[in-house]
Design an enzyme around this catalytic site. Sequence first.
Site, PDB file in Angstrom:
ATOM      1  N   ASP A  50       0.853  -1.189   0.000  1.00 39.70           N
ATOM      2  CA  ASP A  50       0.000   0.000   0.000  1.00 39.70           C
ATOM      3  C   ASP A  50       0.897   1.250   0.000  1.00 39.70           C
ATOM      4  O   ASP A  50       1.839   1.333   0.800  1.00 39.70           O
ATOM      5  CB  ASP A  50      -0.859  -0.063   1.282  1.00 39.70           C
ATOM      6  N   HIS A  51       0.597   2.204  -0.854  1.00 38.07           N
ATOM      7  CA  HIS A  51       1.338   3.471  -0.930  1.00 38.07           C
ATOM      8  C   HIS A  51       2.860   3.297  -0.974  1.00 38.07           C
ATOM      9  O   HIS A  51       3.576   3.832  -0.122  1.00 38.07           O
ATOM     10  CB  HIS A  51       0.980   4.403   0.236  1.00 38.07           C
ATOM     11  N   ASN A  67      -9.982   0.321   0.601  1.00 39.41           N
ATOM     12  CA  ASN A  67      -8.944   0.285   1.638  1.00 39.41           C
ATOM     13  C   ASN A  67      -9.568   0.692   2.964  1.00 39.41           C
ATOM     14  O   ASN A  67     -10.197   1.745   3.071  1.00 39.41           O
ATOM     15  CB  ASN A  67      -7.824   1.271   1.306  1.00 39.41           C
ATOM     16  N   THR A  74      -8.427   2.256   9.567  1.00 37.26           N
ATOM     17  CA  THR A  74      -8.532   3.073  10.782  1.00 37.26           C
ATOM     18  C   THR A  74      -9.570   2.521  11.774  1.00 37.26           C
ATOM     19  O   THR A  74      -9.289   2.401  12.969  1.00 37.26           O
ATOM     20  CB  THR A  74      -8.895   4.521  10.412  1.00 37.26           C
TER      21      THR A  74
HETATM   22 ZN    ZN Z   1      -4.468   5.122   1.004  1.00 37.67          ZN
END
Ligand code: ZN
Length: 289
Positions: free
Chosen positions: A81-82, A235, A238
């Site tokens: 991711d990222h 995604n 959190t």
């Molecule tokens: Zn993201």
Amino acid sequence: MIVNLKEILDIAERQFMAVGAFNTPHLESLRATIGAAEQLNLPVIVQFAQVHESWTPLEYMAPVMIKAAAEAKVPVCVHLDHGETLEYIQKALDLGFTSVMYDGSVLPFEENIANTKKAVAMASIHGASVEAELGSMGKRESGSGDDGGANDNAKKVYTDPEQARQFVTETGITALACSFGTTHGLYKAAPQLNFDIVKDVRRLADNVPVVMHGGSGVSPEDYRKAVAAGVRKINYFTYMDKAGGTAMAGYLESLKSDDPKFFTPISLAGLEAMQKNVADAMKVFALQG
Ligand SMILES: [Zn+2]
């Protein structure tokens, strides 16, 4: 069963759903995510964000994620991711990740295209596929406890569907992360999502699967609209992280003041709560909840 991003998004397309993508930088979040997917018999993406390197080094988590994916009873994609640099993307590919995100969203358009093309070429050697990002969600993926602040709205740049068409055609990516109103982290106010952006991107860019980042905290109704518009990967981290932490705090409160406090039962309380939170999210993304 381990699969790449293209294979898992083909399933999502056929079944008219979005696949949940959950960050698993610890063993507990990984077991919670795969446990929820097996319990519901749904495909799932486990992912590790470059920014989580300070919590757990990628080379520790990668073999565990890949082993868990290979042994799972459902299709599992192991995704970076990222990824912010091509070097880090190469590292994930060498460790066996079946999917990588190259995030060049802060770069000028032409540079984002050039680097994304390189990422696609690097991934194809490994049989992996690439997600890239166009537009800005106001801030990047970050650690826990951050506030999805109102200030970030000012920095949001919504994805331009015409630019998306050019970007997808020139780079050959498998999925596109679009900015259409979501934010990473906690929301202070309900997000206002622009589904026309998603629909226009799909229409212009050959039905490219669209990725929603900042998927925590979106209402079930908006998730359903997002899937209808063409979102195929969501995604989500959190709120699962928050569910785990809240359960651990509750477990501690349930103890008497002189009871001994052990790490293991506390972490298992967190795992159980994360698995329930992930399962609830996956049901909605699969239009079953
Ligand atoms: Zn993201």
